[in-house]
Each structure stands twice: as structure tokens, then as C-alpha cells.
Design a protein around this motif. Structure first.
Motif, PDB file in Angstrom:
ATOM      1  N   LEU A 121      10.216   0.317   1.165  1.00 56.29           N
ATOM      2  CA  LEU A 121       8.942   0.953   1.496  1.00 56.29           C
ATOM      3  C   LEU A 121       7.806   0.157   0.882  1.00 56.29           C
ATOM      4  N   TYR A 122       6.688   0.124   1.596  1.00 54.02           N
ATOM      5  CA  TYR A 122       5.473  -0.462   1.030  1.00 54.02           C
ATOM      6  C   TYR A 122       4.620   0.665   0.472  1.00 54.02           C
ATOM      7  N   PHE A 123       4.056   0.448  -0.720  1.00 51.69           N
ATOM      8  CA  PHE A 123       3.252   1.466  -1.393  1.00 51.69           C
ATOM      9  C   PHE A 123       1.948   0.845  -1.871  1.00 51.69           C
ATOM     10  N   GLU A 124       0.863   1.594  -1.700  1.00 54.20           N
ATOM     11  CA  GLU A 124      -0.409   1.172  -2.298  1.00 54.20           C
ATOM     12  C   GLU A 124      -1.148   2.390  -2.813  1.00 54.20           C
ATOM     13  N   GLN A 125      -1.968   2.153  -3.828  1.00 56.11           N
ATOM     14  CA  GLN A 125      -2.723   3.231  -4.470  1.00 56.11           C
ATOM     15  C   GLN A 125      -4.157   2.780  -4.658  1.00 56.11           C
ATOM     16  N   ALA A 126      -5.093   3.708  -4.421  1.00 57.74           N
ATOM     17  CA  ALA A 126      -6.516   3.385  -4.528  1.00 57.74           C
ATOM     18  C   ALA A 126      -7.276   4.650  -4.882  1.00 57.74           C
ATOM     19  N   PHE A 127      -8.517   4.483  -5.311  1.00 58.54           N
ATOM     20  CA  PHE A 127      -9.395   5.632  -5.486  1.00 58.54           C
ATOM     21  C   PHE A 127      -9.800   6.121  -4.103  1.00 58.54           C
ATOM     22  N   TRP A 128      -9.974   7.448  -3.991  1.00 58.52           N
ATOM     23  CA  TRP A 128     -10.115   8.052  -2.679  1.00 58.52           C
ATOM     24  C   TRP A 128     -11.213   7.416  -1.833  1.00 58.52           C
ATOM     25  N   ARG A 129     -12.414   7.248  -2.394  1.00 58.14           N
ATOM     26  CA  ARG A 129     -13.523   6.789  -1.555  1.00 58.14           C
ATOM     27  C   ARG A 129     -13.528   5.283  -1.353  1.00 58.14           C
ATOM     28  N   THR A 130     -12.610   4.567  -1.986  1.00 53.48           N
ATOM     29  CA  THR A 130     -12.479   3.117  -1.751  1.00 53.48           C
ATOM     30  C   THR A 130     -11.027   2.799  -1.406  1.00 53.48           C
ATOM     31  N   HIS A 131     -10.452   3.633  -0.536  1.00 57.64           N
ATOM     32  CA  HIS A 131      -9.024   3.481  -0.248  1.00 57.64           C
ATOM     33  C   HIS A 131      -8.697   2.185   0.490  1.00 57.64           C
ATOM     34  N   GLN A 132      -9.710   1.516   1.040  1.00 57.81           N
ATOM     35  CA  GLN A 132      -9.455   0.231   1.695  1.00 57.81           C
ATOM     36  C   GLN A 132      -9.242  -0.883   0.676  1.00 57.81           C
ATOM     37  N   LYS A 133      -9.495  -0.581  -0.602  1.00 56.19           N
ATOM     38  CA  LYS A 133      -9.360  -1.576  -1.666  1.00 56.19           C
ATOM     39  C   LYS A 133      -8.345  -1.096  -2.706  1.00 56.19           C
ATOM     40  N   PRO A 134      -7.071  -1.145  -2.381  1.00 53.01           N
ATOM     41  CA  PRO A 134      -6.052  -0.660  -3.330  1.00 53.01           C
ATOM     42  C   PRO A 134      -6.030  -1.504  -4.599  1.00 53.01           C
ATOM     43  N   PHE A 135      -5.864  -0.836  -5.739  1.00 54.13           N
ATOM     44  CA  PHE A 135      -5.754  -1.567  -6.998  1.00 54.13           C
ATOM     45  C   PHE A 135      -4.297  -1.734  -7.406  1.00 54.13           C
ATOM     46  N   ARG A 136      -3.376  -1.128  -6.643  1.00 52.93           N
ATOM     47  CA  ARG A 136      -1.955  -1.269  -6.944  1.00 52.93           C
ATOM     48  C   ARG A 136      -1.170  -1.350  -5.645  1.00 52.93           C
ATOM     49  N   GLN A 137      -0.314  -2.348  -5.545  1.00 58.16           N
ATOM     50  CA  GLN A 137       0.534  -2.525  -4.368  1.00 58.16           C
ATOM     51  C   GLN A 137       1.947  -2.877  -4.837  1.00 58.16           C
ATOM     52  N   ARG A 138       2.936  -2.220  -4.256  1.00 58.12           N
ATOM     53  CA  ARG A 138       4.317  -2.419  -4.676  1.00 58.12           C
ATOM     54  C   ARG A 138       5.265  -2.267  -3.483  1.00 58.12           C
ATOM     55  N   PHE A 139       6.466  -2.799  -3.641  1.00 59.36           N
ATOM     56  CA  PHE A 139       7.575  -2.464  -2.761  1.00 59.36           C
ATOM     57  C   PHE A 139       8.477  -1.499  -3.507  1.00 59.36           C
ATOM     58  N   TYR A 140       8.983  -0.492  -2.803  1.00 57.79           N
ATOM     59  CA  TYR A 140      10.012   0.384  -3.353  1.00 57.79           C
ATOM     60  C   TYR A 140      11.306   0.124  -2.601  1.00 57.79           C
ATOM     61  N   MET A 141      12.404   0.073  -3.328  1.00 56.56           N
ATOM     62  CA  MET A 141      13.717  -0.021  -2.697  1.00 56.56           C
ATOM     63  C   MET A 141      14.478   1.255  -3.028  1.00 56.56           C
ATOM     64  N   VAL A 142      14.920   1.956  -1.978  1.00 58.39           N
ATOM     65  CA  VAL A 142      15.581   3.246  -2.139  1.00 58.39           C
ATOM     66  C   VAL A 142      17.031   3.131  -1.667  1.00 58.39           C
ATOM     67  N   LYS A 143      17.953   3.475  -2.550  1.00 61.61           N
ATOM     68  CA  LYS A 143      19.366   3.419  -2.196  1.00 61.61           C
ATOM     69  C   LYS A 143      20.149   4.384  -3.084  1.00 61.61           C
TER      70      LYS A 143
END
Length: 265
Positions: free
Chosen positions: A93-115
Motif C-alpha cells: 500500500l502507498y501511504f501519505e500524511q499531510a495537514f488537512w488544508r495542505t493535503h497536496q503537500k504530504p510531509f510523510r510518504q511510505r510504503f506498507y507491506m501487509v502479510k
């Protein structure tokens, strides 16, 4: 005087009746056993992994928590979507996190692997986070049309440094959560703000909420970063209001502290 006919034997009729009764009882017992077996049919290891992955996918906000405690929690948006699948069936899975009103500019991006967890471990699902080779290439990945995203084979090549792993187990009957778990105690070194290690707890709820609690500790076991009142509560997206604009980054150190969290959810 006899009529030339004989009365039916009462013992023969009783035997037939008992035979029919035993047959019916056997069918009832067999049906009950089959029903019980069906009800007790165990969920497979991969069913657990799929359930966790599906619960993580989507747009979620900490809006309500920020309203209750604006000094302790930011109004943030997380967005997670499928990226690819590994040959062993693990979902990426691709994951990103941002402040609500600047959600186009995520400050955190990660891949999650689920198994599924390895069979020798006492858990159901293994959820690992990985760094991305080129985060700019993946910015707003979930919001883009599929033909404008990095393709599945590219995603596999861009999974780099392993960050942390949370081991999740199915919640006990009666709880409102689906799965809960944490990183192994003091197993992930962390030097942010005087910490020597960090921990992360994750709870997946039945209503789609995801609660995550990342904390850093020093050598003496004192907490030196992370929320103290409780985990971040990310709830499925609901229509925003103008009130949400009140919750934005307060200062640069606070933003940096968010980026330095342990599990990065």
C-alpha cells in the motif's frame, strides 16, 4: 370364531418406529455437527491480512480529535491506496500524511507491506513500513489516474529501507476493535529529541478508524516525544467545515517531530 385374518404384530410396528426415530436423530446430529463445523471454520492467515489492508485503505482525518484538543493534536489527513502485490501475495500500500488544508503537500510518504505473521509467531498480521526511493515521484499517488502513477513493477523497485514492523492480532470478542498490536519493545533505535528507541501501537477499529500511537523513550525509559494523552485517532473522511482551517502547523519543531515518529502512520 376367527375371520381368517391376523392382527398386525405390535412388536414389528414398534421396531419400525424406533428405526425411523434413530434415523431422524442421526440426521439431526449429523446436520448439527456439519453446522458447528461451518460456524467454527477458522479464518485463514491471508483473510486476516486482507482485512487489515482493506481497513487501512482510504482517506482518514484526525479532525475530531484536533477539535477536542487543539493544543495536543493536529488536524491531519492520511490517504492510503493499493500500490502493487508481491509474488508471495503480500499487499503493498502507498501511504501519505499531510495537514488537512495542505493535503497536496504530504510531509510523510511510505510504503506498507501487509502479510500474515510467520506461523511460529503469536500474531495474525505483520504490517511493515518502508521508505520510498523517490518520494516526489509518488506525491499524490492515490489522487492520480492509474495511468499517471508509477506502475506496479516500478513500485517494487522503489521499496527501499525497512523502517518498522507492527505485529497485529485479532481483537478479543466484545472489543470494538478488529486488530491491535505494536512494535516489539525497544527494538527500533531512535535518536530524535534525546530518545534512544521508539515504540508504535496500532489499533484498527470496526468502523474504519485507525488509531496510532508513536512514542520515543530515553535510556531510562522516560518518554521524550510523542503524544502523552493517547493515540492519534484517524477517522474515515466526512465533509469538512470552515472550522477545520483553525487547525494548522503551529511551529517548525512540531512539524519535524511528527516526521520523526516511529511507525510513521
Amino acid at each position: 370364531m376367527g375371520t381368517g385374518t391376523e392382527e398386525p404384530s405390535s412388536s414389528g410396528g414398534g421396531s419400525a418406529s424406533r428405526a425411523r426415530g434413530l434415523a431422524v436423530k442421526a440426521l439431526v446430529l449429523l446436520g448439527g455437527a456439519l453446522l458447528l463445523k461451518w460456524l467454527r471454520k477458522s479464518t485463514t492467515r491471508w483473510d486476516h491480512a486482507r482485512a487489515v489492508a482493506d481497513s487501512l485503505i482510504g482517506e482518514k482525518f484526525s479532525r475530531e480529535q484536533a477539535r477536542r484538543d487543539p493544543a495536543g493534536y493536529f488536524n491531519m489527513r492520511t490517504l492510503t491506496c493499493p500500490a502493487t502485490e508481491m509474488v508471495d501475495g503480500s499487499r503493498v500500500l502507498y501511504f501519505e500524511q499531510a495537514f488537512w488544508r495542505t493535503h497536496q503537500k504530504p510531509f510523510r510518504q511510505r510504503f506498507y507491506m501487509v502479510k500474515p505473521c510467520p506461523k511460529e509467531m503469536k500474531c495474525d498480521v505483520q504490517l511493515s513500513s518502508y521508505a520510498i526511493r523517490d518520494v516526489e515521484e509518488y506525491k499524490n499517488f492515490c489522487d492520480r489516474p492509474k495511468d499517471q502513477r508509477p506502475q506496479p513493477e516500478e513500485v517494487i523497485g522503489d521499496i527501499i529501507e525497512h523502517l518498522t514492523t507492527v505485529h497485529l492480532s485479532r481483537c478479543e470478542r466484545g472489543k470494538r476493535c478488529l486488530y491491535e498490536g505494536s512494535t516489539p519493545p525497544s527494538s527500533y533505535p531512535n535518536s530524535w529529541n534525546g530518545a534512544s528507541y521508539c515504540t508504535s501501537e496500532l489499533i484498527v477499529h470496526k468502523n474504519g478508524e485507525v488509531h496510532t500511537w508513536d512514542r520515543g523513550y530515553d535510556d531510562e525509559g522516560n518518554q521524550v516525544w510523542g503524544p502523552k494523552a493517547g493515540p492519534y485517532e484517524f477517522k474515515p473522511a466526512t465533509p469538512p467545515s470552515s472550522y477545520d482551517y483553525m487547525f494548522s502547523p503551529l511551529n517548525l519543531p512540531s512539524v519535524l517531530a511528527l516526521e520523526k515518529t516511529c511507525f510513521h502512520l
